[in-house]
Design a protein around this motif. Sequence first.
Motif, PDB file in Angstrom:
ATOM      1  N   GLU A  58       0.837  -1.189   0.000  1.00 57.78           N
ATOM      2  CA  GLU A  58       0.000   0.000   0.000  1.00 57.78           C
ATOM      3  C   GLU A  58       0.878   1.248   0.000  1.00 57.78           C
ATOM      4  O   GLU A  58       1.814   1.360   0.774  1.00 57.78           O
ATOM      5  CB  GLU A  58      -0.864  -0.040   1.263  1.00 57.78           C
ATOM      6  CG  GLU A  58      -1.763   1.136   1.431  1.00 57.78           C
ATOM      7  CD  GLU A  58      -1.987   1.437   2.892  1.00 57.78           C
ATOM      8  OE1 GLU A  58      -2.218   0.514   3.677  1.00 57.78           O
ATOM      9  OE2 GLU A  58      -1.893   2.608   3.249  1.00 57.78           O
ATOM     10  N   THR A  59       0.567   2.151  -0.938  1.00 52.92           N
ATOM     11  CA  THR A  59       1.310   3.417  -0.967  1.00 52.92           C
ATOM     12  C   THR A  59       0.300   4.545  -1.115  1.00 52.92           C
ATOM     13  O   THR A  59      -0.077   4.883  -2.219  1.00 52.92           O
ATOM     14  CB  THR A  59       2.271   3.479  -2.169  1.00 52.92           C
ATOM     15  OG1 THR A  59       1.477   3.402  -3.354  1.00 52.92           O
ATOM     16  CG2 THR A  59       3.274   2.368  -2.179  1.00 52.92           C
ATOM     17  N   GLY A  60      -0.147   5.100  -0.030  1.00 51.40           N
ATOM     18  CA  GLY A  60      -1.122   6.178  -0.098  1.00 51.40           C
ATOM     19  C   GLY A  60      -2.420   5.711  -0.719  1.00 51.40           C
ATOM     20  O   GLY A  60      -3.049   4.805  -0.215  1.00 51.40           O
ATOM     21  N   GLY A  61      -2.807   6.293  -1.845  1.00 49.30           N
ATOM     22  CA  GLY A  61      -4.079   5.952  -2.480  1.00 49.30           C
ATOM     23  C   GLY A  61      -4.070   4.676  -3.302  1.00 49.30           C
ATOM     24  O   GLY A  61      -5.101   4.252  -3.798  1.00 49.30           O
TER      25      GLY A  61
END
Lengths: 296, 186
Positions: free
Chosen positions: A245-248
């Motif tokens: 997961e990276t932000g959005g």
Amino acid sequence: MKSKPISLVLATFVALASRAQDTDLLKGVADTTPKKEYVYGAFKSTRVIMSHSIEMLRPGVLDFRILHRFGNVNQGISEFFGLDQATTRLGLDYGISNNLTVGIGRGTLKKEVDGFVKWRIIQQSTGPKSMPFSLVAVGGSTVVGAPWSDPARKNLFSSRLGYYGQAVIGRKFSERLTLQLSPILLHRNFVELAADPNDLFAAGFGGRLKLSKRVSLNVDYYYVVNQNDARTELHNPLSIGFDIETGGHVFQLHFTNAIGMNERAFLTETTNRWGKGEIQFGFNISRAFQIAKKKT
Amino acid sequence: MFRKNLIILSGLVLFATVTNAQDRYFTKTGQIDFFSKAALEDIAAKNNTVTAVLDTKSGAMQFSVPMKGFEFEKKLMQEHFNENYVESDKYPKADFKGVVANNAAVNFAKDGTYNVTVKGKLTIHGVTKDVEAPGTIKVNNGKVDAASTFNIKLSDYNISIPAVVKDKISNSIKISVDTRLEPFKG
């Protein structure tokens, strides 16, 4: 001389009194009764890998999903370990409310369009009147868009349709571990062989183990209960992978023996076997956009 | 001598308890906002569930801020804030314990706006740091409005920004405090 010990006692008292005063200003003010709190972040995405997870979209969030499966890795270097081939599904999911998500998608396999409604009936919570688990109901439909295999026969549109209903019961056991059970009933209006059941039951198992703040290990498996035993080429779908997961964005990188990317397809058309190395590398990319904004 | 001391002692104890109740001002709906200007997108959140207490006699001040009370426009951002940045399950509250350094300059009996300096210890994400911030205390009709704006650095509180978004999220966060305190009748 007599007053000396008394002064000492007095000084101690004053010191104690003033200390008590400046350390606990909040006493009697702060509300210490525990509050009911919902459990969030059971999974990083609304899907375990193939399956619906107990996680929902927040209201007003549009989730654009790109699903991709390459060919079998055991084809060797001539097929670049399967990377020369691809099956894809593009989808849009939307969070109507905290407990209601809808979605549509289209896959290249059989040119199939699918849609679903996902409703969270119970959300796991802590505090007073807590609930130990979440319960989610999913209802979906699939429409095969590919040309009829036998155009000479009288073909009905209804034969293209399939439906499924699924209950997903899951619990976030700790910050790291979430497990879920997801029994599913799939109905196909039209089956390939007379002996194939129109109604197919399967038990789904899904889990997540959080490895770090942004990475988790996911497993997603279905045991198909009443598969037509004569169809020895059909197998149960199993996917194992990592969520990053990276932000959005959520990237789900995985290995799977299921080419299909909707419930009908992966439950009834999984012909590959893990044991034979008939697995594909695949990824799901989820990009969330906040469409409707809550006034703050 | 003994009797005299006893009288002083009881006097002090009595005084301490009485003033304690009368001089305390409090709120449970204090507001704290934070804002961070960043290349990718501005990050802003609002919290209306702050508990604050001010002792007008000593100038002692205490804030308790539930981290899950921060509301973001983007819900996903709120989730990431709680899960990845401040780890709200592990550290549910931020605290401030301090004192109005120039409390003597404020006349709580008279309406008016006073510039103050607040000093104390701020605890966020399990890390405690000394902070000093300018602020105002506005006395109006028996109510006390306390406000302040100051900056903190995320790195001071062991809140790490992942490498992939390092350039896009600012390490400096502007915090605005706005509370309306009412007399505490304990």
